[in-house]
Motif scaffolding. Structure first.
Motif, PDB file in Angstrom:
ATOM      1  N   PHE A 167       0.829  -1.206   0.000  1.00  0.00           N
ATOM      2  CA  PHE A 167       0.000   0.000   0.000  1.00  0.00           C
ATOM      3  C   PHE A 167       0.862   1.254   0.000  1.00  0.00           C
ATOM      4  CE2 PHE A 167      -1.884   3.509   2.372  1.00  0.00           C
ATOM      5  CZ  PHE A 167      -3.026   3.751   1.629  1.00  0.00           C
ATOM      6  N   MET A 168       1.843   1.313   0.906  1.00  0.00           N
ATOM      7  CA  MET A 168       2.671   2.503   1.021  1.00  0.00           C
ATOM      8  C   MET A 168       3.569   2.692  -0.194  1.00  0.00           C
ATOM      9  SD  MET A 168       1.768   4.077   3.733  1.00  0.00           S
ATOM     10  CE  MET A 168       3.126   5.206   4.087  1.00  0.00           C
ATOM     11  N   THR A 169       4.059   1.604  -0.749  1.00  0.00           N
ATOM     12  CA  THR A 169       4.882   1.683  -1.957  1.00  0.00           C
ATOM     13  C   THR A 169       4.079   2.283  -3.102  1.00  0.00           C
ATOM     14  OG1 THR A 169       6.305  -0.186  -1.351  1.00  0.00           O
ATOM     15  CG2 THR A 169       6.111   0.320  -3.699  1.00  0.00           C
ATOM     16  N   THR A 170       2.878   1.765  -3.307  1.00  0.00           N
ATOM     17  CA  THR A 170       2.024   2.260  -4.388  1.00  0.00           C
ATOM     18  C   THR A 170       1.663   3.727  -4.189  1.00  0.00           C
ATOM     19  OG1 THR A 170       1.093   0.039  -4.690  1.00  0.00           O
ATOM     20  CG2 THR A 170      -0.124   1.880  -5.642  1.00  0.00           C
ATOM     21  N   ALA A 171       1.238   4.066  -2.976  1.00  0.00           N
ATOM     22  CA  ALA A 171       0.813   5.441  -2.697  1.00  0.00           C
ATOM     23  C   ALA A 171       1.966   6.425  -2.869  1.00  0.00           C
ATOM     24  CB  ALA A 171       0.255   5.525  -1.274  1.00  0.00           C
ATOM     25  N   TYR A 172       3.120   6.087  -2.343  1.00  0.00           N
ATOM     26  CA  TYR A 172       4.276   6.991  -2.403  1.00  0.00           C
ATOM     27  C   TYR A 172       4.767   7.166  -3.837  1.00  0.00           C
ATOM     28  CZ  TYR A 172       8.993   8.803  -1.476  1.00  0.00           C
ATOM     29  OH  TYR A 172      10.138   9.555  -1.459  1.00  0.00           O
ATOM     30  N   ILE A 202      18.766  -0.020 -12.204  1.00  0.00           N
ATOM     31  CA  ILE A 202      17.780   0.886 -12.808  1.00  0.00           C
ATOM     32  C   ILE A 202      16.739   0.096 -13.590  1.00  0.00           C
ATOM     33  CG2 ILE A 202      17.449   2.818 -14.395  1.00  0.00           C
ATOM     34  CD1 ILE A 202      18.889   3.481 -11.748  1.00  0.00           C
ATOM     35  N   CYS A 203      17.162  -0.984 -14.204  1.00  0.00           N
ATOM     36  CA  CYS A 203      16.208  -1.849 -14.919  1.00  0.00           C
ATOM     37  C   CYS A 203      15.173  -2.407 -13.951  1.00  0.00           C
ATOM     38  CB  CYS A 203      16.953  -2.985 -15.612  1.00  0.00           C
ATOM     39  SG  CYS A 203      15.900  -4.067 -16.605  1.00  0.00           S
ATOM     40  N   GLY A 204      15.623  -2.788 -12.767  1.00  0.00           N
ATOM     41  CA  GLY A 204      14.707  -3.294 -11.749  1.00  0.00           C
ATOM     42  C   GLY A 204      13.732  -2.231 -11.293  1.00  0.00           C
ATOM     43  N   ALA A 205      14.211  -0.989 -11.175  1.00  0.00           N
ATOM     44  CA  ALA A 205      13.331   0.114 -10.782  1.00  0.00           C
ATOM     45  C   ALA A 205      12.240   0.337 -11.822  1.00  0.00           C
ATOM     46  CB  ALA A 205      14.157   1.385 -10.594  1.00  0.00           C
ATOM     47  N   LYS A 206      12.606   0.242 -13.093  1.00  0.00           N
ATOM     48  CA  LYS A 206      11.619   0.387 -14.169  1.00  0.00           C
ATOM     49  C   LYS A 206      10.551  -0.708 -14.089  1.00  0.00           C
ATOM     50  CE  LYS A 206      14.890   2.430 -17.485  1.00  0.00           C
ATOM     51  NZ  LYS A 206      15.608   2.212 -18.763  1.00  0.00           N
ATOM     52  N   TYR A 212       3.754  -2.054 -10.211  1.00  0.00           N
ATOM     53  CA  TYR A 212       2.840  -1.373  -9.302  1.00  0.00           C
ATOM     54  C   TYR A 212       1.917  -0.391 -10.034  1.00  0.00           C
ATOM     55  CZ  TYR A 212       4.886  -3.478  -5.181  1.00  0.00           C
ATOM     56  OH  TYR A 212       5.281  -4.389  -4.226  1.00  0.00           O
ATOM     57  N   LYS A 213       1.918  -0.499 -11.361  1.00  0.00           N
ATOM     58  CA  LYS A 213       1.017   0.278 -12.228  1.00  0.00           C
ATOM     59  C   LYS A 213       1.192   1.781 -12.054  1.00  0.00           C
ATOM     60  CE  LYS A 213      -2.353  -3.484 -12.348  1.00  0.00           C
ATOM     61  NZ  LYS A 213      -3.747  -3.918 -12.085  1.00  0.00           N
ATOM     62  N   ILE A 214       2.436   2.165 -11.772  1.00  0.00           N
ATOM     63  CA  ILE A 214       2.764   3.587 -11.700  1.00  0.00           C
ATOM     64  C   ILE A 214       2.945   4.110 -13.128  1.00  0.00           C
ATOM     65  CG2 ILE A 214       4.300   5.300 -10.679  1.00  0.00           C
ATOM     66  CD1 ILE A 214       2.779   3.469  -8.680  1.00  0.00           C
ATOM     67  N   THR A 215       3.536   3.275 -13.974  1.00  0.00           N
ATOM     68  CA  THR A 215       3.606   3.551 -15.418  1.00  0.00           C
ATOM     69  C   THR A 215       2.861   2.430 -16.134  1.00  0.00           C
ATOM     70  OG1 THR A 215       5.717   2.347 -15.669  1.00  0.00           O
ATOM     71  CG2 THR A 215       5.828   4.716 -15.199  1.00  0.00           C
ATOM     72  N   SER A 216       2.290   2.734 -17.271  1.00  0.00           N
ATOM     73  CA  SER A 216       1.480   1.755 -17.993  1.00  0.00           C
ATOM     74  C   SER A 216       2.332   0.727 -18.731  1.00  0.00           C
ATOM     75  CB  SER A 216       0.571   2.476 -18.999  1.00  0.00           C
ATOM     76  OG  SER A 216       1.356   3.274 -19.884  1.00  0.00           O
ATOM     77  N   GLU A 217       3.605   1.039 -18.863  1.00  0.00           N
ATOM     78  CA  GLU A 217       4.528   0.141 -19.552  1.00  0.00           C
ATOM     79  C   GLU A 217       5.919   0.345 -18.960  1.00  0.00           C
ATOM     80  OE1 GLU A 217       4.600   1.517 -23.627  1.00  0.00           O
ATOM     81  OE2 GLU A 217       4.274   3.560 -22.921  1.00  0.00           O
ATOM     82  N   LYS A 218       6.829  -0.506 -19.359  1.00  0.00           N
ATOM     83  CA  LYS A 218       8.201  -0.340 -18.872  1.00  0.00           C
ATOM     84  C   LYS A 218       8.833   0.856 -19.569  1.00  0.00           C
ATOM     85  CE  LYS A 218      12.602  -2.709 -18.196  1.00  0.00           C
ATOM     86  NZ  LYS A 218      13.405  -3.927 -18.451  1.00  0.00           N
ATOM     87  N   THR A 219       9.165   1.864 -18.770  1.00  0.00           N
ATOM     88  CA  THR A 219       9.686   3.104 -19.329  1.00  0.00           C
ATOM     89  C   THR A 219      11.056   2.911 -19.982  1.00  0.00           C
ATOM     90  OG1 THR A 219      10.345   5.349 -18.743  1.00  0.00           O
ATOM     91  CG2 THR A 219      10.653   3.679 -17.076  1.00  0.00           C
ATOM     92  N   LYS A 220      11.311   3.683 -21.050  1.00  0.00           N
ATOM     93  CA  LYS A 220      12.608   3.590 -21.718  1.00  0.00           C
ATOM     94  C   LYS A 220      13.710   4.281 -20.919  1.00  0.00           C
ATOM     95  CE  LYS A 220      11.223   3.086 -26.561  1.00  0.00           C
ATOM     96  NZ  LYS A 220      11.320   3.683 -27.932  1.00  0.00           N
ATOM     97  N   LYS A 221      13.334   5.385 -20.251  1.00  0.00           N
ATOM     98  CA  LYS A 221      14.315   6.141 -19.488  1.00  0.00           C
ATOM     99  C   LYS A 221      13.720   6.542 -18.154  1.00  0.00           C
ATOM    100  CE  LYS A 221      17.339  10.204 -19.701  1.00  0.00           C
ATOM    101  NZ  LYS A 221      17.688  11.450 -20.434  1.00  0.00           N
ATOM    102  N   LEU A 222      14.564   6.484 -17.134  1.00  0.00           N
ATOM    103  CA  LEU A 222      14.114   6.853 -15.796  1.00  0.00           C
ATOM    104  C   LEU A 222      15.012   7.969 -15.261  1.00  0.00           C
ATOM    105  CD1 LEU A 222      12.375   6.429 -13.287  1.00  0.00           C
ATOM    106  CD2 LEU A 222      13.907   4.562 -12.603  1.00  0.00           C
TER     107      LEU A 222
END
Length: 241
Positions: A167-172, A202-206, A212-222
């Motif tokens: 919950f906290m991960t998603t919200a934050y 960084i790949c793991g962060a993406k 966690y559905k923060i981005t709709s897809e795996k981002t190319k750049k973070l």
């Protein structure tokens, strides 16, 4: 009140929860601080056996003493290296620093400035006995260091830790992340960069942002947001049941 077992032993996880609740409610914390100060290494080692028990306890303690220390003396924050590195928390027969708790116990003896990739060579006995068996990267979205960019403070329990952390991960991350679907560039928390080894790089962060559905897809750049170190105390959040 403090939970006591049939063997008349203090329930230390309950004490950690009560400590934070007292801070939230503006009540005295002297009793809880005294109980923790009188605890022994064997007390905690015998009671905090699973990683969930260890993490819930130590995250609550860390967050509570951040609030206590900076409420008493905000000037301490001017020298952050000293603030986090100086021994100031009496517990388990030792006097621990915030760095001891975060990087020694919760992050399994990681060197603080190593992007999460290097472990300490020399580890004290108490740290070996109290530390987790495996790093849970979600702790970075639960620990509050007193700054405005930190995750909110919540009370954690070993029984529901997985649900509470999710919950906290998603919200934050929702609050701290922006995403451009055209350029496929995401801007998110600097924690992903500072402790990248804990997240699988960084790949793991993406992957986390997508999972966690923060981005709709795996981002190319973070890219990473600038961390706001302005003191912000009392940033509490209740986790829904």
């Amino acid at each position: 009140m403090f939970a006591v077992s049939s063997q008349n032993k203090v329930d230390y996880n309950q004490v950690s929860q009560n400590l934070l609740q007292s801070i939230i409610d503006g009540k005295s914390v002297e009793n809880q601080i005294d109980i923790l100060a009188k605890s022994s290494l064997s007390d905690l080692e015998n009671q905090l056996k699973t990683d969930s028990q260890k993490i819930a306890f130590w995250v609550n303690v860390y967050n509570a003493f951040i609030q206590i220390s900076l409420s008493e003396n905000p000037e301490l924050y001017k020298d952050k290296g000293k603030f986090f590195g100086e021994e100031r928390i009496k517990i388990a027969g030792e006097t621990l620093s915030f760095d001891d708790i975060e990087h020694g116990i919760i992050r399994k003896s990681r060197i603080k400035i190593s992007l999460g990739y290097l472990r300490k060579w020399f580890v004290p006995k108490w740290e070996r006995k109290l530390r987790v068996k495996k790093i849970d990267w979600r702790i970075h979205f639960a620990l509050n260091c007193g700054a405005k960019s930190c995750p909110p403070v919540a009370i954690y329990t070993p029984e529901n830790l997985d649900k509470e952390f999710n919950f906290m991960t998603t919200a934050y991350l929702k609050e701290q992340t922006s995403y451009n679907s055209e350029t496929k560039i995401a801007n998110s928390v600097a924690l992903f960069s500072w402790f990248r080894g804990d997240f699988g790089g960084i790949c793991g962060a993406k992957k986390i942002l997508k999972k966690y559905k923060i981005t709709s897809e795996k981002t190319k750049k973070l890219d990473f947001n600038t961390y706001d170190w302005t003191i912000l105390l009392g940033n509490f959040r209740t986790i829904p049941e």
